[in-house]
Enzyme design. Sequence first.
Site, short mmCIF file in Angstrom:
data_model
loop_
_atom_site.label_atom_id
_atom_site.label_comp_id
_atom_site.label_asym_id
_atom_site.label_seq_id
_atom_site.Cartn_x
_atom_site.Cartn_y
_atom_site.Cartn_z
N SER A 17 16.05 14.25 1.33
CA SER A 17 17.04 13.29 1.79
C SER A 17 16.40 12.17 2.58
O SER A 17 15.51 12.39 3.40
CB SER A 17 18.08 13.99 2.67
OG SER A 17 18.95 13.04 3.25
N ARG A 25 0.84 -1.21 0.00
CA ARG A 25 0.00 0.00 0.00
C ARG A 25 0.87 1.25 0.00
O ARG A 25 0.53 2.26 -0.62
CB ARG A 25 -0.97 0.00 1.19
CG ARG A 25 -2.04 -1.05 1.08
CD ARG A 25 -2.93 -0.84 -0.15
NE ARG A 25 -3.85 -1.93 -0.31
CZ ARG A 25 -3.89 -2.77 -1.33
NH1 ARG A 25 -3.02 -2.65 -2.32
NH2 ARG A 25 -4.78 -3.72 -1.40
N GLU A 60 2.02 1.61 -3.42
CA GLU A 60 0.90 2.12 -4.21
C GLU A 60 0.76 3.63 -4.04
O GLU A 60 0.51 4.37 -5.00
CB GLU A 60 -0.38 1.41 -3.77
CG GLU A 60 -1.61 1.78 -4.56
CD GLU A 60 -2.82 1.01 -4.09
OE1 GLU A 60 -3.51 0.46 -4.95
OE2 GLU A 60 -3.08 0.96 -2.86
#
Length: 147
Positions: free
Chosen positions: A115, A89, A92
């Site tokens: 960073s 997820r 995603e």
Amino acid sequence: MLTKKEAAEAVRNAKVVTGVTWAQLAEAVGRPLAWTTAALLGQHPMSKEEAGAATALLELGEDVALALQTQPTRGALDAAVPVDPTIYRLYEVIQVYGPTIKELIHEQCGDGIMSAINFRLDVRRVPDPGGDRVVITLDGKYLPYQW
């Protein structure tokens, strides 16, 4: 000597046996929760004192403490596309919102990156009438490209 991956498995197993939480480990080690968790999962080297505090609480041996002190090879995914549902997820989210995040960083900060070395992470549960929410804060230093 154990590898960092073997040490991480020993830590996970010991957490189950002892009932020690990540928060208790972070307190014993004296470092932030997310950093401590990542270190005990093999993503950061720990000092001798930090590794000793963690392994004492988890009732683990010197072999684990030594492995926790070694320099890691960072990156914990075994495949380019993760299969664990929680990690997938997050992948995603980056697939959907990565270009947006990039555009907004460039518009607000200029040509550069966030960073992951000078970085802070926080994960917390927030009550919500529609169902509890998970709030993940990624706080990285802005690094401009230098041409």
